[in-house]
Write a protein that holds these residues in place. Structure first.
Motif, PDB file in Angstrom:
ATOM      1  N   PHE A 316       0.839  -1.200   0.000  1.00  0.00           N
ATOM      2  CA  PHE A 316       0.000   0.000   0.000  1.00  0.00           C
ATOM      3  C   PHE A 316       0.873   1.249   0.000  1.00  0.00           C
ATOM      4  CE2 PHE A 316      -2.599   3.222   2.273  1.00  0.00           C
ATOM      5  CZ  PHE A 316      -3.659   3.278   1.384  1.00  0.00           C
ATOM      6  N   LEU A 317       1.933   1.246   0.801  1.00  0.00           N
ATOM      7  CA  LEU A 317       2.871   2.373   0.819  1.00  0.00           C
ATOM      8  C   LEU A 317       3.462   2.617  -0.562  1.00  0.00           C
ATOM      9  CD1 LEU A 317       5.572   3.291   3.382  1.00  0.00           C
ATOM     10  CD2 LEU A 317       6.340   2.704   1.087  1.00  0.00           C
ATOM     11  N   GLY A 318       3.877   1.534  -1.234  1.00  0.00           N
ATOM     12  CA  GLY A 318       4.455   1.682  -2.567  1.00  0.00           C
ATOM     13  C   GLY A 318       3.489   2.301  -3.547  1.00  0.00           C
ATOM     14  N   ILE A 358       8.918   7.979   1.977  1.00  0.00           N
ATOM     15  CA  ILE A 358       9.006   6.529   1.745  1.00  0.00           C
ATOM     16  C   ILE A 358       9.801   5.852   2.860  1.00  0.00           C
ATOM     17  CG2 ILE A 358       9.944   4.751   0.219  1.00  0.00           C
ATOM     18  CD1 ILE A 358       9.370   6.682  -2.126  1.00  0.00           C
ATOM     19  N   ILE A 359      10.975   6.389   3.159  1.00  0.00           N
ATOM     20  CA  ILE A 359      11.837   5.779   4.170  1.00  0.00           C
ATOM     21  C   ILE A 359      11.229   5.896   5.562  1.00  0.00           C
ATOM     22  CG2 ILE A 359      14.117   5.831   5.240  1.00  0.00           C
ATOM     23  CD1 ILE A 359      14.076   4.813   2.365  1.00  0.00           C
ATOM     24  N   GLU A 360      10.677   7.074   5.867  1.00  0.00           N
ATOM     25  CA  GLU A 360      10.112   7.290   7.204  1.00  0.00           C
ATOM     26  C   GLU A 360       8.949   6.338   7.493  1.00  0.00           C
ATOM     27  OE1 GLU A 360       7.335  10.554   9.530  1.00  0.00           O
ATOM     28  OE2 GLU A 360       8.356  11.146   7.677  1.00  0.00           O
ATOM     29  N   ASN A 361       8.024   6.242   6.556  1.00  0.00           N
ATOM     30  CA  ASN A 361       6.810   5.479   6.810  1.00  0.00           C
ATOM     31  C   ASN A 361       6.997   3.975   6.675  1.00  0.00           C
ATOM     32  OD1 ASN A 361       4.720   7.570   7.368  1.00  0.00           O
ATOM     33  ND2 ASN A 361       5.401   8.318   5.390  1.00  0.00           N
ATOM     34  N   SER A 362       8.139   3.555   6.154  1.00  0.00           N
ATOM     35  CA  SER A 362       8.440   2.124   6.115  1.00  0.00           C
ATOM     36  C   SER A 362       8.609   1.543   7.512  1.00  0.00           C
ATOM     37  CB  SER A 362       9.725   1.872   5.308  1.00  0.00           C
ATOM     38  OG  SER A 362       9.563   2.271   3.966  1.00  0.00           O
ATOM     39  N   THR A 447      10.033  -1.193  -7.310  1.00  0.00           N
ATOM     40  CA  THR A 447       8.762  -1.086  -8.044  1.00  0.00           C
ATOM     41  C   THR A 447       8.300   0.365  -8.125  1.00  0.00           C
ATOM     42  OG1 THR A 447       8.165  -3.291  -7.224  1.00  0.00           O
ATOM     43  CG2 THR A 447       6.401  -1.958  -8.189  1.00  0.00           C
ATOM     44  N   ILE A 448       8.479   1.112  -7.035  1.00  0.00           N
ATOM     45  CA  ILE A 448       8.132   2.542  -7.040  1.00  0.00           C
ATOM     46  C   ILE A 448       8.938   3.282  -8.100  1.00  0.00           C
ATOM     47  CG2 ILE A 448       8.223   4.699  -5.722  1.00  0.00           C
ATOM     48  CD1 ILE A 448       7.770   3.046  -3.181  1.00  0.00           C
ATOM     49  N   THR A 481      -1.286   2.458 -11.720  1.00  0.00           N
ATOM     50  CA  THR A 481      -0.164   2.100 -10.846  1.00  0.00           C
ATOM     51  C   THR A 481      -0.536   1.032  -9.828  1.00  0.00           C
ATOM     52  OG1 THR A 481      -0.756   3.952  -9.377  1.00  0.00           O
ATOM     53  CG2 THR A 481       0.933   4.365 -11.044  1.00  0.00           C
ATOM     54  N   ALA A 482      -1.819   0.777  -9.649  1.00  0.00           N
ATOM     55  CA  ALA A 482      -2.236  -0.282  -8.720  1.00  0.00           C
ATOM     56  C   ALA A 482      -1.901  -1.662  -9.261  1.00  0.00           C
ATOM     57  CB  ALA A 482      -3.732  -0.176  -8.444  1.00  0.00           C
TER      58      ALA A 482
END
Length: 498
Positions: A316-318, A358-362, A447-448, A481-482
């Motif tokens: 979901f984050l990606g 991206i890094i923070e929420n991982s 993938t992002i 993108t999904a």
């Protein structure tokens, strides 16, 4: 109520809250900037961050109380519950008194710091009015919030707060459009936000038997000889302190070293990415209490559920950040169209915000497990190192690259801490191998990058003249993108959870 139903209610209510919060965040700041100027918007954003620092006075109390309440609620021990609440309320009252003193000092200091760009008296009174809600929170609701969170009822907090924010948006929009001054608008906002505490109190009083959070009303034996001692309060405080230093320091440093207009520009980008962060955190809403209960009763189930949750969250984050990377530029152009007294179109900031997000929420899944397990003391050194690294790099980089330097500093510290959290969670709490979580990170990040690279040119070629055009583009982009992330989720869910 089943665990799945609890998760669904908590996530749904929190998604509603984040949606309404984002709505207010996107509607009101442009109106404030156009009506009162970027300096005023920067002043408001800075005050919020400074007040966030002052709320550190209560940091650790709620976190320690939540962990302590798990046992009392699981065993339905109302006497133990009340002793914990009494200890919690006692700490909150002490911290609330200190907060009032600190708020007055902040009002004087901030008025002096910004007097060259904005009226000192306006800043002074704005600090006091905006901090009034926090004072009420200290004295009226802090212990109740811990109780509802530990009892897996965060949906109550989210629903009431969503209603108050919606009312606040409507009233503030009308007042600003009608030409009222910004202080009057903020006073009205504070009164609306204060009303939610009455609703919280009413709910708690009617849904918990024999509830008591005052030492004076408890049995004399417990009052004098057996008061509850909250464990790891100072360790939890350290985590809250380091987190707030990291997440609140950017606007403070920009206000001190740059200008209020720079703070306003940063605040606009932070608003957008903050809304994305809140959407991601919605997936973890209520999960802390659920993992806290399962770690105590069924560790194997907790391990299995975490693996599945982590996979779902990362995919979901990606998808979210891929959409963000493709849609941010046209949105910024629309959103800041009428903001002409500062340069809001800064691609470098946008890219850095994306990477940092991206890094923070991982780290969110791992952080949820660490908090559920109450491992505040064991992870305190890592938290301190992250904060030290972030602040040291921020002070150096802001001199060289301005606002971009703040984000570079965050990227450095988040790379360290997020990866360390995964390692600690797997090795010391869940007894899992770290290899698969790290591989999942690499696959999602790749993938992002690939999806944004493929989609950048087609999205850039589509003209966006208004928000309706942007919404249409968002729907097309979101569906397209999904596909890669849905495929990725399908492939990894075919593998065993451990």
């Amino acid at each position: 109520m089943s665990t799945r139903a609890v998760i669904l209610k908590n996530i749904s209510a929190n998604l509603l809250l984040q949606l309404i919060t984002a709505l207010g965040g996107f509607i009101l700041p442009p109106l404030i900037i156009v009506t009162y100027g970027s300096a005023t918007n920067g002043m408001l954003a800075s005050i919020k961050q400074f007040i966030a620092y002052l709320t550190l006075l209560e940091a650790g109390i709620g976190a320690a109380a939540i962990v302590a309440l798990y046992q009392a609620l699981t065993t339905r021990d109302n006497q133990l519950r009340n002793r914990i609440l009494a200890a919690t309320h006692h700490f909150y009252r002490i911290c609330g008194s200190l907060f009032v003193i600190a708020l007055l000092a902040l009002a004087i200091l901030l008025a002096w710091l910004t007097h060259n760009e904005i009226s000192a008296s306006l800043t002074f009174y704005m600090v006091l009015v905006m901090g009034a809600v926090n004072i009420l929170d200290f004295f009226l609701f802090g212990s109740y919030r811990a109780l509802l969170t530990a009892d897996q009822k965060t949906y109550i907090i989210s629903t009431i707060q969503a209603g108050s924010i919606l009312a606040n948006i409507a009233v503030c929009y009308w007042l600003i459009s009608a030409g009222y001054n910004i202080l009057t608008v903020q006073i009205a906002s504070t009164l609306i936000q204060a009303s939610k505490f009455l609703l919280y109190r009413q709910y708690v009083k009617h849904h918990y038997d024999n509830l008591n959070q005052h030492y004076d009303n408890l049995n004399q034996h417990y009052n004098k000889h057996n008061t509850y001692k909250l464990q790891q309060t100072w360790d939890a405080l350290t985590h809250q302190l380091t987190g707030l230093l990291i997440f609140s320091s950017p606007l403070v440093l920009i206000t001190l070293f740059l200008s209020l207009k720079d703070a306003s520009v940063y605040a606009v980008y932070a608003l957008i990415f903050g809304a994305i962060k809140m959407a991601l955190q919605s997936l973890s809403q209520g999960m802390q209490a659920i993992f806290g209960h399962s770690l105590a009763t069924n560790p194997e189930r907790a391990r299995h559920n975490f693996c599945r949750y982590n996979r779902l969250f990362m995919c979901f984050l990606g998808w979210v950040y891929t959409c963000t990377g493709l849609l941010l530029t046209p949105f910024i152009q629309l959103y800041t169209h009428n903001m002409t007294d500062a340069n809001y179109h800064q691609p470098a900031l946008a890219i850095l915000f994306l990477l940092v997000g991206i890094i923070e929420n991982s780290r969110i899944p791992s952080m949820t497990i660490i908090m559920a397990a109450g491992r505040y003391k064991a992870t305190k050194p890592q938290a301190l190192l992250e904060a030290g690294l972030n602040i040291a790099c921020s002070l150096c980089f802001i001199q060289l690259w301005g606002s971009a330097g703040i984000l570079l500093a965050a990227l450095v510290s988040f790379l360290y801490r997020s990866s360390e959290m995964v390692h600690y969670t797997c090795k010391h709490i869940l007894s899992l191998s770290c290899i698969r979580p790290y591989l999942l990170w690499l696959v999602v990040f790749a993938t992002i990058a690939i999806t944004i690279s493929i989609g950048w040119q087609p999205v850039s070629n589509i003209s966006v003249h208004n928000y309706l055009d942007w919404i249409k583009l968002s729907c097309i982009t979101g569906l397209s993108t999904a596909i890669p992330f849905a495929l990725l989720l399908f492939l990894i869910y075919r593998r065993p959870a451990q």
